[in-house]
Structures are given as structure tokens and as C-alpha cells.
Enzyme design. Structure first.
Site, PDB file in Angstrom:
ATOM      1  N   CYS A  94     -33.924  -8.527 -10.907  1.00  0.00           N
ATOM      2  CA  CYS A  94     -33.434  -8.155  -9.580  1.00  0.00           C
ATOM      3  C   CYS A  94     -32.002  -8.631  -9.335  1.00  0.00           C
ATOM      4  O   CYS A  94     -31.077  -8.126  -9.964  1.00  0.00           O
ATOM      5  CB  CYS A  94     -34.410  -8.680  -8.525  1.00  0.00           C
ATOM      6  SG  CYS A  94     -34.319  -7.810  -6.958  1.00  0.00           S
ATOM      7  N   ARG A 129     -34.581  -0.298   1.719  1.00  0.00           N
ATOM      8  CA  ARG A 129     -35.106  -0.995   0.553  1.00  0.00           C
ATOM      9  C   ARG A 129     -36.094  -0.138  -0.218  1.00  0.00           C
ATOM     10  O   ARG A 129     -36.805   0.681   0.358  1.00  0.00           O
ATOM     11  CB  ARG A 129     -35.804  -2.284   0.976  1.00  0.00           C
ATOM     12  CG  ARG A 129     -34.895  -3.298   1.608  1.00  0.00           C
ATOM     13  CD  ARG A 129     -35.601  -4.630   1.794  1.00  0.00           C
ATOM     14  NE  ARG A 129     -35.660  -5.394   0.557  1.00  0.00           N
ATOM     15  CZ  ARG A 129     -34.665  -6.163   0.129  1.00  0.00           C
ATOM     16  NH1 ARG A 129     -33.565  -6.278   0.824  1.00  0.00           N
ATOM     17  NH2 ARG A 129     -34.782  -6.826  -0.999  1.00  0.00           N
ATOM     18  N   HIS A 195     -40.614  -7.422 -10.379  1.00  0.00           N
ATOM     19  CA  HIS A 195     -41.230  -8.714 -10.090  1.00  0.00           C
ATOM     20  C   HIS A 195     -42.723  -8.583 -10.388  1.00  0.00           C
ATOM     21  O   HIS A 195     -43.168  -7.578 -10.908  1.00  0.00           O
ATOM     22  CB  HIS A 195     -41.062  -9.069  -8.609  1.00  0.00           C
ATOM     23  CG  HIS A 195     -39.650  -9.110  -8.134  1.00  0.00           C
ATOM     24  ND1 HIS A 195     -38.835 -10.185  -8.345  1.00  0.00           N
ATOM     25  CD2 HIS A 195     -38.901  -8.203  -7.464  1.00  0.00           C
ATOM     26  CE1 HIS A 195     -37.649  -9.948  -7.802  1.00  0.00           C
ATOM     27  NE2 HIS A 195     -37.652  -8.753  -7.271  1.00  0.00           N
TER      28      HIS A 195
END
Lengths: 244, 489
Positions: A94, A129, A195
Site C-alpha cells: 500500500c 477509496r 492487506h
């Protein structure tokens, strides 16, 4: 006894989404094979003995923290790219992935230079997002080729011509939602938006990194197999994720 | 800034217990009054119907009411003689609102409260519109909702408990959450007071945005065993340097200082010291030099913080220390927050887990219980739980499960397999962990077994579910008549 020293960059500020699970996965999988594994935590201003490092990890952080980190990281660009050019395996997740690219433009418009190991440019995306489960097909020789994880990022990364992606997205957005790419690979360095934590549920990728680390010291890439039933059960459940 | 803080109760009220109709005060036009009155009746009717159908009914009626009369919240809030208290922050909203309710009730006040979890504008509207005569409203409010409702509610007191990373897929980054609450505090009325947890650097820093603040915190040296997990504010909110702690209670809560810019935990208006008892704890309160002690039934440091919050808010509202002591000492656990139940001979403790800091504190509390115990952990990934389970990797299972002295462990829920992997990497032997994938109730049944009283006697079963798993467990227990149906209002 095999020795594995992991350099964990900026655990205090770049630790947003359980990314320490990746470091834990590497340590455990080394220990289960009888290796002597250790972690060196590096905060801004600390010096790093890159010659002793077998593997490096950098996670993601809030934009505010990422600005501080970008500055510190740029001071390390020369020695770090030298270590990566020497075959040091690295995982960047990320925010860490973004900072290892050429540049990163945050939501407030600030542009932070990256160290440029990945030929990639990241901009704050126009569509908010990107959040959700991801299933992707890795470009690395992994068996099975599937990678599973969870993405949560505002930045959109565009790989420049010649830069290899880590994977092709089957479910989810990945780098930018347009070209189907997810992450990047250059040398033994892997950048990704996944993640989850990523490595515990993708033990083949964890072992790919460990194999490269071992090869760099001993010339032998072969690893002792581990019983990964639980890992693959969790992996399979995610891999069956429907399109969102 | 610790201002004068303590609110006098306003113009002398006749009698706190006297029944009082909700007044639609202010300069509302007749049309508006009719609109608000109609909306209120609709909310009441809808809530009554849903209750009859045994549905929760915490949010839908309010949503209907707000659609009919957008001014509903401000009209109803203005009708509260002693005003509105907003309770917000990541962890502890439900329990501390419940404790504040107990304290205010002990002072003789009539209290309106919203249902646990119904903490968006719709839930607040349902609570206010369906309430009978009352003196004060205690509203636990979602952090992101605070700036939208604070201007309408004009709260007399706004309490902020703490900021932890929580369901980042829904809320975004921590700084976004802090910014929401800061915007809400800016719309406090002139005589409004912010009651702030001084031990959380990000919460204490909010004092810069309010006229009057009351600070509460824990006194004492903190825990020697405190780990680093869940600490989300390791940097000075003013200059960004790493913080130094003289005492740490848990995660990033404690007595901190910044060696670079001199920022420090503000002086406490209410300091609470914690002493142990066989069940629960003894709290020693120091309110601006006035000292009193309270036996408190809920275990855990995080519950000491919840009690401190409730006490500080009540004292700021002008409630007497005796009522604070009475309210806290008689309070039990609220819905799924270390709730004690008995099922098929097993003594069950039900405790919601939703983020690393809260999970760590629950495990810490399990560890403090000297009895033999088993553990059931139920992880769902529905929207209300957070779709992302990465946070499980930030829970300190390594340190806490080893200390907790747990017998057997069952894991379940839609992401039970993820938790199983997490426990494996925490070094917990796989033969002590049973994975029961699928609905949470399945793992619960496996853990309780057929009800063999002999094996259950003297053991405690700690059941730790995420939010929707808690609802599923609750439904199962209700079906077997162990708890009242669904949830208390």
C-alpha cells in the site's frame, strides 16, 4: 543454522492495516524451518546495515504519516536501491508500495518523491477509496497462481511501460481499476495493495520471498515444505469470492 | 483548557421526578409544530409495530420521522429540560452511556437513551420521539454522525472517550474520525461543556476547539504488562514527535509528555484510581479535591475508563458525588459487553470485540479472571463488522492468550478460518483450537456441548463475537430462553 534478518521499515508510522502480520508470517515460516530469524525495526533517522539484511518490509500508513516517511526514505534511496539491485527481497504494501514508486501525490495535492525502484506513478484517485476483497492471478511462478487480500486505498497507481505488475486482478480494483494490473515486481522486490494480512493467507508468496533470501546467501532456492492446511483453507475461502 | 466546567442545572427545576411533557420550544411556526407532531406520532406508531413484530426497530422509525420533518431532532432536543448529552469516541460508547444513565437515574433524573448500536441520526430520532416524559437525553453517537447532528441537538455536554483505529474500510483513517468529532464540538452551544479523556492525546487535543472542557483520566502507574498493540497515537498531536509515557494504562492511553514541544496530559478534573476486588474493582474518585470510593462490578481497565467517563459527565452536569457513587455501584453490564449469562450449565461471559484495542482489553480482562476457562471467538465480516479482517493481526494474541490460561479455544463465524491462521502464527498449538466454520451459533453450540453439567461446573466460557456475530449469538440464546428476546431498548 540458516539466519534470516528482516528489516522492518517504519513500524511506528507505516502499520495501518495489520501489516505486521506479514513480518510475523516471514518470521514464523523461517522459525518452523529451524532458521534463526530476527527483526530489525527501523524508524526515521536510524541507520541501516543493509549488508546484514536478508529481507525488507514496509507497510502502509495514513497520508499525514506518509509525508514524514517519504522525506526519511528519500535520504536512504541510494543505499536502498543498491541493496535491491543486489537481489534483496522486499515486500512493500500500500503506502510502502507507493513510496517505492517514482512519485506519490496525496489527497491534499502534495507530491512526495518516491525512491523510484518501481517505475510507477501514484495519484489520489478521483473516485474515492477503493475498498474490498481482491482475488488476483500472480505473474510470478507461484502454485497456485492465485493471490487473495483486501484493498483499501485512495491512490491510483499507473505502471510505466516496461514495469511488470505483480498480478492481474480477477476480483477488485488493483492498481487503478482500468488496466487490470495489481502491484509491481522488480528484481526480488514486490509491491502490492493487498492487506489481509497478505502473507499468512498466501504462504506461497511468503515462501517465494524466503526462497530468494536464502538463494542470495547460499545459492540454493529450495525450501523445506510446511504443513499449510489452515492457510490454504483460509486462502480457498477468499479465492471463491464472487465478483463485487 | 479546564474551564469552570461544572454546569449548574439551569433555572431551578420544580422536581426532577415530576412528569413533564416534551415541549416544542423555540420560535416554530404552527405549520412546523404540526409537522414535528405528526412525524413524532408516525415514529411512535412505527416503533410500536416493529416491537410487536419483535424486530429491533431502533433506526427505521426515526428515518421515517426525519424524512417527514427534517427539524425533528432539534425540536425534540429543545424539549429536554436538562438538555442532551452526546457520548462519542471509538470504544466504550454503549457501556459508558449505560453507566451515565444509571448515575443520572440515581440522581432522580428521567433519562432517555438510544438503543445500543442505533447511533446514527435515525437511531437518535427514534429514541427521542418514542420517549416518555424525561429530563435528559443520553445519546451514544457514531463519530461520523456527530458533526451532522450536533447543531440540531445543541448538547449541553459532549463526551469523547477515545480514538482507536476501527473498521478502516468504513471510517477511513483515524485522522478523519478525529476531524469529524472536532467539527461536532465546534457547534457546542455557548454554555456547552466538552468532557474529554485526558489520557488519549488525540482526545485531549480537542480542548483547543471548545470554550469549556472537563478532563477525566486514570491516576496511578498503569499496568506493568502493557503491550504496544492497539496504540494508535504514538505521536504528539501538536508537533509530531514520539510521545513519552510516565504511566500507560493500555494502548496509547496514559500520562504522556512530549519532550520536544512540552505538550503533556492536561491536569485532571476527575482522577480515578483503580483497586482490585474479587469480582469487579474498587474505584477511588477525586473530583477537584473531593474524594469518594465506589465498588464497581464491571471488570477491566477499559471499564474503569467507562466509569470515569460517566462520572465526569454527571459531575459536569451538577450531579452530586453520592448519586454518582450510587449509580456506578449498582450498574451491571450492558448488551453483550462482558454480559454474564448461564446456559446449559455453563457460566457464559459475552463480550463484543470490534477492533484491536478493544479486543486486547477484553483478553486482558479474561486473563485477570483466575478461574478455569474456555474461549469462543466468532469473527464475521459483514458490513457492520467491517469487511476487512486485517485488524486481527494487530490484536496481541501472542502475549494475551498465553497469559490468559485458556483451556480450549473454538473459532467460528464467516472469517473463523482467518482467525485460526492468526492463532497459529501467534504460536498457539493447533491441537487446542477447533475451527467451526459457518454461522457463529454453530461454534457456540460446539463449545457448550450437549449441556453436560459435570464438565461445565466451575468453568467459564468467554464468548467474544464481532457485532453481527453477537446479534446471531443473542438470537440463539433468546430462542433457548436464556436471554430476553433480541435486545433491550
Amino acid at each position: 543454522m540458516r539466519r534470516l534478518q528482516i528489516v522492518h521499515l517504519y513500524p511506528r508510522d507505516m502499520n495501518l492495516y495489520g501489516d505486521r502480520g506479514n513480518v510475523l508470517a516471514l518470521v514464523r515460516r523461517a522459525q518452523w524451518r529451524g532458521w534463526d530469524a530476527s527483526v530489525v525495526e527501523v524508524e526515521p533517522g536510524d541507520t541501516v546495515a543493509w549488508g546484514d539484511a536478508d529481507l525488507a518490509f514496509i507497510g502502509g500508513g495514513e497520508d499525514r504519516h506518509q509525508a514524514w516517511i517519504a522525506e526519511d526514505l528519500s535520504g536512504r534511496a541510494r543505499e536502498m536501491t543498491a541493496a535491491l539491485a543486489d537481489g534483496l527481497p522486499l515486500l512493500a504494501v500500500c503506502g510502502g508500495f507507493q513510496l517505492l514508486g517514482r512519485e506519490y501525490q496525496a489527497q491534499d495535492g502534495r507530491v512526495m518523491p518516491g525512491i523510484g525502484w518501481f517505475d510507477a506513478i501514484t495519484r489520489a484517485g478521483p473516485r474515492g477509496r477503493h475498498v474490498g476483497n481482491v482475488v488476483a492471478t500472480a505473474a510470478l511462478p507461484l502454485d497456485p497462481p492465485t493471490l487473495v487480500g483486501f484493498e483499501n486505498h485512495a491512490g491510483e497507481t499507473v505502471l510505466q511501460p516496461g514495469q511488470d505488475p505483480l498480478a492481474r486482478v480477477r476480483v477488485g480494483v488493483g492498481n487503478n481499476g482500468r488496466d487490470g494490473t495489481e502491484g509491481a515486481v522488480a528484481g526480488h522486490a514486490v509491491g502490492t495493495y493487498l492487506h489481509g494480512s497478505l502473507l499468512p493467507k498466501n504462504p506461497h508468496l511468503a515462501d517465494w520471498l524466503l526462497a530468494k533470501a536464502q538463494m542470495r546467501r547460499t545459492g540454493d532456492e529450495r525450501l523445506e515444505p510446511l504443513a499449510d492446511d489452515w492457510e490454504w483453507a483460509a486462502h480457498a475461502e477468499r479465492a471463491a469470492e464472487p465478483r463485487r | 483548557m479546564a474551564g469552570p466546567g461544572s454546569l449548574t442545572a439551569g433555572p431551578a427545576l420544580p422536581s426532577a421526578t415530576a412528569a413533564r411533557r416534551i415541549r416544542y420550544t423555540g420560535r416554530m411556526t404552527v405549520l412546523k409544530r404540526v409537522q414535528v407532531w405528526t412525524a413524532r406520532q408516525v415514529v411512535r406508531l412505527a416503533a410500536a409495530v416493529l416491537r410487536r413484530l419483535s424486530r429491533g426497530g431502533g433506526t427505521l422509525p426515526g428515518r421515517l420521522g426525519l424524512w417527514l420533518a427534517p427539524g425533528l431532532l432539534s425540536a425534540l432536543a429543545a424539549g429536554m429540560p436538562r438538555g442532551v448529552v452526546v457520548v462519542t469516541g471509538t470504544n466504550g460508547k454503549t457501556t459508558s452511556a449505560h453507566l451515565l444513565h444509571e448515575v443520572l437515574a440515581a440522581a432522580g433524573w428521567g433519562v432517555v437513551r438510544n438503543q445500543s448500536g442505533a447511533n446514527l441520526a435515525s437511531g437518535l430520532a427514534t429514541a427521542l420521539a418514542t420517549a416518555g416524559p424525561a429530563d435528559v437525553a443520553v445519546l451514544e453517537t457514531d463519530e461520523a454522525t456527530v458533526p451532522n447532528v450536533a447543531p440540531s441537538l445543541q448538547p449541553k455536554v459532549m463526551v469523547v472517550s477515545n480514538f482507536f483505529r476501527d473498521q478502516l474500510d468504513r471510517y477511513g483513517e483515524l485522522s478523519t474520525t478525529v476531524a469529524h468529532v472536532r467539527r461536532g464540538l465546534k457547534s457546542l452551544p455557548t454554555q456547552g461543556v466538552a468532557v474529554l479523556n485526558a489520557d488519549d492525546p488525540n482526545v485531549a487535543a480537542l480542548a483547543g476547539d471548545v470554550r469549556s472542557a472537563v478532563f477525566y483520566g486514570l491516576a496511578g502507574e498503569g499496568r506493568p504488562t502493557v503491550g504496544d498493540g492497539g496504540a494508535d497515537a504514538r505521536r504528539c498531536p501538536s508537533c509530531g514527535a514520539a510521545l513519552t509515557y510516565d504511566a500507560r494504562q493500555y494502548a496509547h492511553l496514559g500520562a504522556y509528555r512530549c519532550l520536544t514541544c512540552g505538550l503533556a496530559r492536561p491536569p485532571l478534573d476527575l482522577a480515578v484510581s483503580v483497586g482490585r476486588r474479587a469480582e469487579g474493582q474498587e474505584l477511588a474518585l477525586d473530583w477537584r479535591g473531593e474524594r469518594f470510593t465506589v465498588p464497581f462490578g464491571l471488570p477491566g481497565t477499559y471499564n474503569a475508563y467507562n466509569a470515569a467517563l460517566a462520572a465526569a459527565a454527571a459531575l459536569a452536569l451538577g450531579v452530586a458525588p453520592a448519586a454518582v457513587a450510587a449509580g456506578l455501584s449498582q450498574a451491571g453490564a450492558s448488551f453483550g459487553r462482558m454480559e454474564a449469562l448461564s446456559w446449559r450449565g455453563a457460566e457464559v461471559r459475552l463480550a463484543l470485540v470490534k477492533n484491536p484495542a478493544g479486543f486486547n482489553e477484553v483478553l486482558e480482562t479474561v486473563a485477570e479472571d483466575p478461574r478455569p476457562k474456555d474461549l469462543v471467538m466468532l469473527i464475521n465480516d459483514r458490513y457492520a463488522d467491517g469487511r476487512d479482517v486485517s485488524w486481527l493481526w494487530d490484536v496481541e494474541f501472542e502475549r494475551l492468550v498465553a497469559r490468559a490460561g485458556v483451556g480450549r479455544i473454538w473459532v467460528g463465524g464467516t472469517r473463523g478460518r482467518d482467525l485460526a491462521v492468526r492463532l497459529k502464527y501467534a504460536g498457539i498449538p493447533s491441537n487446542g483450537v477447533e475451527v467451526v466454520p459457518g454461522p457463529p451459533a454453530a461454534a457456540l453450540s460446539a463449545a457448550v456441548g450437549p449441556g453436560d453439567e459435570a464438565t461445565a461446573v466451575g468453568r467459564r466460557l468467554y464468548v467474544l463475537p464481532t457485532y453481527t456475530a453477537l446479534l446471531a449469538v443473542r438470537e440463539r440464546l433468546a430462542a433457548e430462553g436464556v436471554v430476553r428476546h433480541f435486545r433491550e431498548g
